[in-house]
Write a protein that holds these residues in place. Structure first.
Motif: not given
Ligand code: FES
Ligand code: FES
Ligand SMILES: [Fe+2]
Lengths: 105, 447
Positions: B78, B80-81, B97, B99-100
């Motif tokens: 992902c 994002h992070r 994802c 996670y978020h």
């Molecule tokens: S790491 Fe994937 S949405 Fe935050």
């Protein structure tokens, strides 16, 4: 309390009561309808609450929001009456509506 | 005129560091896995739109899926992070994802960023889509290449399609799958299946009935194969290394060969071939020679396959089968032994849970078979973490037993290099020459 019908891909039907103000996704999950997963809990993120909807004698099912309509485009099995059931709330107009589950979810 | 003694050829040598050093393993992770075409899975695993599988190698994870317009592959991360997006295999409408909740459609396009307004437009010029990976198919396998430039799969495979297309591997389906978690280098595991030189010592029961077990091996670019092209003897007869004349009735030798393959390997030739081979007792008179017995058994197997609803691969003549030989190394990490009715396919790689550890690998064995329409079984992967307590059949157990001993033995202070057989172990020699070009930048050209 409106009663709706779920039809699974094999054609088997199940009646589910949707409490006023509750979403169809949550009512289906509580009733153990297989194929309504609702992984995200209802914030239009997971698309695992997808169904094909036909209104019943209660009248009209409110149209999807622009945001929901956008997301429906991501679905491999999208049809004209595709909906995210987490966006449909129990109200009188829902009486008799039929929710057909896609062949996989 | 006196015959000149043949001058000695150069002694091929292999560096133990290639199997033992962490630095070399890091070099492979950096310079090999991201540059080559790799088998990520089978097309049969990705039948419908949304079906996906993940393939982990070294520090990389790749997700391959069937999109609306065909196969797609992305780095499984992902933006994002950095959480991995998909796990294992399954069917999904999108990649989400956990996670978020950022989401990506099957085309890899970012479709949702939760509370995107928080970035006040700063994301607008940012690339948020999944990083693509090249994907292609050959032989019913799904191949990926993380390098977006360079050779196409067809170029990469060099002569392999020319030799192996006639086998129609794409028509085969999984018969069984084993995944071994081994405490050896991935190359030690793979090389146990890259030569026929070990068969006499490692599988003594097999050479009673497997014909002449003397092999020859040849490089084919980065890849290589071995076969039985010299002083060929029919299956069912004993190795010329043995004093025995074998079965008095050659028919029984042929049947015994098919029995061993079916019961002790359960791959390449099939249960159907074994059942058909037994029928030579009925259709051939006693005293039939070994060659006729073998050819008849194979022909009965072919007929049984056709009766079972599978087509015999049209282009697979006896000549085509002979030219291909018995065993192919497909650089870097696959080996196959194909037959008209089935095939063995091996895939090796470092253990992705500890990718710089040269003493660990994941070793997969796939038995493939041609099935009549709809007759293929539903196959689950059997995962084996301790092969000393779980059998995968006599023949493979014998091969696996060598692996840990080789990995340990090579650590001896006296073992400075391996001395592979220049005639029979060319697959292994060529493997290291090619590998060193990738990992070290050029062949070290001797020790
Ligand atoms: S790491 Fe994937 S949405 Fe935050
Ligand atoms: S429950 Fe996740 S989108 Fe409806
Ligand atoms: Fe072996």
């Amino acid at each position: 309390m409106p009663t709706v019908t779920f039809i699974d891909p094999d054609g088997a039907a199940a009646q589910v009561d949707v409490r006023r103000g509750e979403t169809v996704m949550r009512a289906a999950r509580a009733a153990g309808i297989e194929g309504i997963i609702g992984e995200c809990g209802g914030f239009m993120n997971c698309l695992t609450c997808h169904c094909y909807v036909t209104a019943g004698e209660g009248g009209q099912v409110p149209a999807p929001s622009a945001a929901e309509a956008d997301l429906l485009d991501c679905l491999a099995e999208r049809r004209a009456n595709s909906r995210l059931t987490c966006q449909i709330v129990g109200e009188d107009g829902l009486e008799g509506a039929v929710f057909t589950l896609p062949s996989w979810q | 005129m006196a015959t000149q003694p043949k001058p000695a050829g150069p002694l091929p040598k292999l560096r133990p560091e290639n199997y033992l050093s962490r630095e070399f393993a890091r070099g492979e992770n950096e310079h090999l896995w991201g540059k080559v075409w790799l088998v990520a899975g089978r097309e049969e695993e990705l039948k419908g739109v949304g079906d996906y599988l993940t393939f982990n190698v070294a520090n990389e994870s790749i997700v391959v899926a069937r999109g609306k317009d065909g196969l797609v592959a992305y780095h499984n991360v992902c933006p994002h992070r950095g959480r991995r997006l998909a796990d294992g295999c399954g069917r999904a409408q999108q990649f989400r994802c956990k996670y978020h909740g950022w989401t990506f459609n099957l085309e890899g396009k970012n479709t949702q960023v939760l509370d995107r307004h928080d970035w006040e437009g700063a994301l607008d010029d940012e690339r948020l889509d999944l990083w693509p990976v090249r994907v292609d198919t050959w032989g019913g396998f799904v191949w990926i290449c993380m390098d977006m430039e360079g050779e196409s799969l067809a170029e990469y495979l060099e002569t392999i399609p020319q030799y192996l297309d006639p086998f129609e591997l794409q028509e085969m389906r999984f018969r069984w799958k084993v995944e071994l978690h081994l405490q050896v280098n991935w190359k030690v595991a793979l090389e146990a299946f890259m030569e026929g030189y070990h068969v006499a010592a490692t599988h003594p029961q097999l050479i009673q009935v497997a014909g002449n077990d003397y092999t020859q091996s040849y490089a084919q670019g980065k890849h290589a194969h071995f076969g039985y092209w010299k002083d060929v003897q029919p299956l069912g007869t004993p190795s010329p290394r043995l004093a025995t004349k074998g079965f008095e009735d050659p028919r029984e030798g042929v049947i015994e060969f098919f029995r061993q393959i079916e019961e002790d390997l359960n791959a390449i030739q099939t249960d159907r071939d074994y059942e058909a081979a037994k029928r030579i007792r009925e259709v051939l008179p006693q005293g039939t020679d070994a060659m006729t017995a073998m050819v008849t058994a194979i022909e009965l197997g072919r007929q049984a396959a056709i009766e079972d609803g599978t087509q015999y691969p049209e282009a697979l003549t006896f000549e085509a089968m002979a030219q291909a030989g018995s065993d192919w190394h497909i650089f870097p990490n696959c080996v196959t032994l194909p037959y008209f009715d089935g095939a063995l396919w091996y895939r090796a790689r470092p253990d992705h849970r500890d990718p710089e550890n040269p003493d660990k690998c994941i070793y997969e064995i796939w038995s493939l078979k041609r099935y009549g329409p709809g007759k293929e079984p539903k196959v689950e992967t059997r995962i084996i973490t301790d092969p000393t307590t779980e059998s995968v059949g006599l023949i493979l157990d014998q091969d696996i037993a060598n692996m840990t001993e080789v990995q340990a033995g090579m650590k001896s202070s006296k073992f400075r290099y391996a001395r592979p057989n220049p005639v029979q172990e060319m697959e292994v020699i060529n493997f290291h020459q090619t590998l060193e070009r990738y990992v070290l930048g050029q062949s070290t050209g001797g020790i």
